[in-house]
Design a protein around this motif. Structure first.
Motif, mmCIF file in Angstrom:
data_model
loop_
_atom_site.group_PDB
_atom_site.id
_atom_site.type_symbol
_atom_site.label_atom_id
_atom_site.label_comp_id
_atom_site.label_asym_id
_atom_site.label_seq_id
_atom_site.Cartn_x
_atom_site.Cartn_y
_atom_site.Cartn_z
ATOM 1 N N ARG A 40 4.644 13.094 6.999
ATOM 2 C CA ARG A 40 4.645 14.209 6.067
ATOM 3 C C ARG A 40 5.117 13.795 4.677
ATOM 4 N NH1 ARG A 40 7.990 18.382 8.964
ATOM 5 N NH2 ARG A 40 7.935 17.211 10.866
ATOM 6 N N ASN A 41 4.740 12.587 4.306
ATOM 7 C CA ASN A 41 5.123 12.091 2.988
ATOM 8 C C ASN A 41 4.361 10.795 2.710
ATOM 9 O OD1 ASN A 41 6.424 11.718 0.563
ATOM 10 N ND2 ASN A 41 8.464 12.048 1.421
ATOM 11 N N PHE A 42 4.464 10.338 1.468
ATOM 12 C CA PHE A 42 3.906 9.037 1.119
ATOM 13 C C PHE A 42 4.819 7.945 1.666
ATOM 14 C CE2 PHE A 42 1.530 11.517 -1.923
ATOM 15 C CZ PHE A 42 0.305 10.870 -1.931
ATOM 16 N N THR A 43 4.208 6.865 2.085
ATOM 17 C CA THR A 43 4.932 5.730 2.631
ATOM 18 C C THR A 43 4.473 4.464 1.921
ATOM 19 O OG1 THR A 43 5.105 6.802 4.788
ATOM 20 C CG2 THR A 43 5.395 4.435 4.757
ATOM 21 N N ILE A 44 5.406 3.591 1.630
ATOM 22 C CA ILE A 44 5.098 2.282 1.074
ATOM 23 C C ILE A 44 5.110 1.291 2.232
ATOM 24 C CG2 ILE A 44 5.842 0.427 -0.471
ATOM 25 C CD1 ILE A 44 4.943 2.899 -1.975
ATOM 26 N N VAL A 58 0.840 -1.197 0.000
ATOM 27 C CA VAL A 58 0.000 0.000 0.000
ATOM 28 C C VAL A 58 0.876 1.248 0.000
ATOM 29 C CG1 VAL A 58 -1.733 1.298 1.300
ATOM 30 C CG2 VAL A 58 -1.832 -1.190 1.264
ATOM 31 N N LYS A 59 0.530 2.192 -0.857
ATOM 32 C CA LYS A 59 1.162 3.511 -0.863
ATOM 33 C C LYS A 59 0.137 4.472 -0.295
ATOM 34 C CE LYS A 59 3.360 6.886 -3.881
ATOM 35 N NZ LYS A 59 3.779 7.162 -5.281
ATOM 36 N N ARG A 60 0.522 5.156 0.780
ATOM 37 C CA ARG A 60 -0.433 6.018 1.471
ATOM 38 C C ARG A 60 0.284 7.238 2.026
ATOM 39 N NH1 ARG A 60 -3.893 4.289 6.837
ATOM 40 N NH2 ARG A 60 -4.850 6.314 7.114
#
Length: 139
Positions: free
Chosen positions: A100-104, A92-94
Motif C-alpha cells: 500500500r505504498n511505493f517501495t524502493i 526501482v521505485k514501484r
C-alpha cells in the motif's frame, strides 16, 4: 569531513504497533496462566514466545544503513549484509498494492535485493543518497 550515514528503519507507527501487540499478547497469556493455576498452562507461553519474540525483535532492530561507501542491512543487532554502491545493478521505485505504498527495490550484481518502503523512517533521505550513486527507475 566524514559524511554521516542515513539509517532507514521501519516506520515508527509499525514499530510501536508490533511492540504494543507483543506486550498485549504477553499480558493476556499471563492472565490466562494465572487464572488456570496450572503448570501445564505455562505451555501457552511457548508457541507465542517462539513466534512473537523474534518477530518483534526483528521489526524493532531492522534497518538499512546508507554509509559513505556501502549499503548495510542490519537486524537482530548484527550486520546481515554489506554491498558497495558499485555493486548496484538496478534501483526501482514501484507501487505495490500489498505494501500500500511505493517501495524502493535495490538489485545488486550478485542477485541479492534490498528494499524499503517510502513511509519508512528516513526513506526520502535514502533516496537522495541513492540518486547520487545510481539512477532510480519508476514503474
Amino acid at each position: 569531513m566524514r559524511k554521516k550515514s542515513i539509517v532507514v528503519k521501519k516506520c515508527k507507527s509499525h514499530r510501536i504497533g508490533i511492540a504494543v501487540f507483543a506486550i498485549l499478547m504477553l499480558v493476556i497469556l499471563t492472565v490466562c496462566v494465572w487464572l488456570f493455576h496450572s503448570a501445564a498452562a505455562l505451555l501457552f507461553y511457548i508457541p507465542p514466545l517462539l513466534i512473537f519474540a523474534p518477530l518483534t525483535l526483528y521489526f524493532l532492530t531492522w534497518n538499512i544503513r546508507f554509509e559513505e561507501n556501502a549499503i548495510v542491512k542490519r537486524a537482530f543487532f548484527v550486520e546481515i549484509s554489506r554491498f558497495s554502491y558499485s555493486a548496484l545493478q538496478e534501483v526501482v521505485k514501484r507501487y505495490y498494492v500489498s505494501e500500500r505504498n511505493f517501495t524502493i527495490r535495490m538489485q545488486f550484481k550478485n542477485g541479492k535485493t534490498l528494499q524499503f518502503r517510502m513511509d519508512d523512517e528516513n526513506a526520502e533521505k535514502a533516496v537522495k543518497t541513492l540518486l547520487t550513486h545510481h539512477s532510480i527507475k519508476t514503474i
